[in-house]
Write an enzyme that holds these catalytic residues in place. Structure first.
Site, PDB file in Angstrom:
ATOM      1  N   THR A   1       0.812  -1.301  -0.021  1.00 56.55           N
ATOM      2  CA  THR A   1      -0.135  -0.022   0.000  1.00 56.55           C
ATOM      3  C   THR A   1       0.718   1.226   0.044  1.00 56.55           C
ATOM      4  O   THR A   1       0.769   2.160  -0.771  1.00 56.55           O
ATOM      5  CB  THR A   1      -0.997   0.080   1.121  1.00 56.55           C
ATOM      6  OG1 THR A   1      -1.739  -1.238   1.139  1.00 56.55           O
ATOM      7  CG2 THR A   1      -1.949   1.124   1.085  1.00 56.55           C
TER       8      THR A   1
ATOM      9  N   LYS B   1       7.623   9.083  21.203  1.00 59.10           N
ATOM     10  CA  LYS B   1       8.033  10.228  22.392  1.00 59.10           C
ATOM     11  C   LYS B   1       6.864  10.487  23.252  1.00 59.10           C
ATOM     12  O   LYS B   1       7.095  11.334  23.977  1.00 59.10           O
ATOM     13  CB  LYS B   1       8.883  11.139  21.752  1.00 59.10           C
ATOM     14  CG  LYS B   1      10.326  11.011  21.233  1.00 59.10           C
ATOM     15  CD  LYS B   1      10.970  12.024  20.714  1.00 59.10           C
ATOM     16  CE  LYS B   1      12.124  11.481  19.935  1.00 59.10           C
ATOM     17  NZ  LYS B   1      12.736  12.721  19.212  1.00 59.10           N
TER      18      LYS B   1
ATOM     19  N   HIS C   1     -10.700   0.283   4.322  1.00 60.38           N
ATOM     20  CA  HIS C   1      -9.536   0.369   3.430  1.00 60.38           C
ATOM     21  C   HIS C   1      -9.967   0.920   1.929  1.00 60.38           C
ATOM     22  O   HIS C   1     -10.050   0.042   1.293  1.00 60.38           O
ATOM     23  CB  HIS C   1      -8.777  -0.918   3.460  1.00 60.38           C
ATOM     24  CG  HIS C   1      -7.459  -1.071   3.043  1.00 60.38           C
ATOM     25  ND1 HIS C   1      -6.979  -0.018   2.276  1.00 60.38           N
ATOM     26  CD2 HIS C   1      -6.506  -1.920   2.961  1.00 60.38           C
ATOM     27  CE1 HIS C   1      -5.840  -0.285   1.903  1.00 60.38           C
ATOM     28  NE2 HIS C   1      -5.396  -1.523   2.407  1.00 60.38           N
TER      29      HIS C   1
HETATM   30  C1  NCD Z   1      -4.335  -5.534   3.871  1.00 62.35           C
HETATM   31  C2  NCD Z   1      -4.657  -4.481   5.148  1.00 62.35           C
HETATM   32  O1  NCD Z   1      -3.307  -3.918   5.527  1.00 62.35           O
HETATM   33  O2  NCD Z   1      -5.682  -4.323   5.533  1.00 62.35           O
HETATM   34  N1  NCD Z   1      -3.309  -5.458   2.928  1.00 62.35           N
HETATM   35  C3  NCD Z   1      -3.410  -4.665   1.975  1.00 62.35           C
HETATM   36  O3  NCD Z   1      -3.535  -3.546   2.363  1.00 62.35           O
HETATM   37  N2  NCD Z   1      -2.798  -4.929   0.992  1.00 62.35           N
HETATM   38  C4  NCD Z   1      -4.796  -6.862   4.447  1.00 62.35           C
HETATM   39  C5  NCD Z   1      -4.025  -7.544   5.463  1.00 62.35           C
HETATM   40  O4  NCD Z   1      -3.066  -6.866   5.972  1.00 62.35           O
HETATM   41  O5  NCD Z   1      -4.387  -8.882   5.534  1.00 62.35           O
END
Ligand code: NCD
Length: 316
Positions: free
Chosen positions: A59, A86, A136
């Protein structure tokens, strides 16, 4: 083009037309990214700050590449090593950053709601790169684009989301997006990993892969989010793979042309069989990563178009 948002905090506030507009733009970027031709620097002169309070590989890299491809000045803040350690509060960190006048702030945080809170305190566009178990949004959008390109449409599909739904912001954002686009959504997993009340979300819930995968067009696997589990949710990883891990045998219950997806990072041999994950005829996992860059380019460009002419600085 209809996209009226000031921030991208989740899929929840988006109108289906806004989702379509964003995906259309992302789709043209996906095509452009496959050629070596120049891309219009629509973020030239803008500053993008990436604040990741939680580990990330794809990401963060994807947001960084997306911003650079469109000509933004991109800065990554290493929050693990920052003043947070901190004792500085999230809001103080945000105000400090805001005083540096970013135009786009990309934030990942382990607490659900932290990114929304932050967006209230700064006067730049905020993009949620994942907050706790909440949302997300760019992941759901890149998943949607991957599905749309593979299936030729993003409606009236049967999508099975399998595994650790309870701890997953990816599942939540996908359920909201796919629901808005009028798909049939099935959640498959052991009862310990299906959130209470899931049956009220307009989805079907299954505790059995064979039944849940029957005639599915899309099979989306999720990682067991061990870092969010406080206690034992599964008997053992071996047992989990046996019952809920996706392999060719279980996939045979889905439609013959069903596609396999996983947001990454993958636990091979836990939620998905490694050979299947690498099978380019079924697995769209690499394309998901590719679509991630295109979707983030589109999201940042649309938000940049909506930036107001207000002088930059701290909201008072
Ligand atoms: C996901 C997350 O971080 O929510 N990963 C991602 O963004 N590709 C899913 C995960 O961590 O399993």
């Amino acid at each position: 083009m209809t996209f009226r948002q000031k921030h991208l905090l989740g899929i929840e506030p988006l109108h289906p037309d806004e989702i379509r507009s964003l995906l259309d733009l992302a789709n043209s970027y996906a095509d452009q990214n496959r050629t070596s031709g120049p891309v219009e620097k629509s973020l030239a002169g803008l500053t993008q700050v990436n604040m990741f309070f939680e580990n990330s590989t794809r990401t963060l890299a994807s947001f960084e590449l997306a911003g650079k491809r469109l000509g933004a000045t991109v800065m990554n803040m290493a929050m693990q090593a920052s003043s947070i350690k901190k004792g500085e509060t999230l809001i103080d960190t945000a105000l400090t950053l805001n005083a540096m006048h970013p135009d786009l702030l990309v934030v990942r945080h382990p607490h659900s709601g932290a990114v929304n809170l932050l967006a209230e305190k700064v006067n730049c566009a905020v993009l949620n790169a994942g907050d706790g178990r909440h949302e997300h949004p760019t992941q759901a959008l890149l998943d949607a684009l991957t599905i749309r390109r593979a299936k030729g449409r993003l409606h009236r599909l049967t999508v099975a989301i399998c595994g650790d739904i309870a701890h997953s912001r990816v599942a939540r954002s996908n359920i909201i997006l796919l629901g808005k686009m009028e798909n049939r959504i099935r959640l498959i997993g052991p009862p310990t990993l299906i959130p209470a009340g899931a049956a009220d979300w307009g989805v079907e819930v299954y505790g059995n892969m064979a039944k849940g995968l029957k005639d599915a067009d899309v099979v989306m696997m999720l990682r067991l989010q061990k870092e969010r589990m406080d206690g034992a949710f599964i008997p053992s990883e071996r047992e989990y793979f046996h019952r809920f891990g996706l392999d060719a045998e279980k996939l045979a219950h889905a439609k013959p042309d069903a596609i396999v997806m996983h947001p990454g990072p993958m636990n091979r041999g836990v939620e998905i069989d490694g050979t299947l994950a690498d099978d380019i005829n079924r697995s769209h996992i690499q394309e998901q990563v590719e679509m991630g860059v295109a979707v983030r380019m589109a999201a940042m460009e649309l938000l940049a178009r909506n930036l107001t002419g207000k002088p930059k600085g701290v909201w008072v």
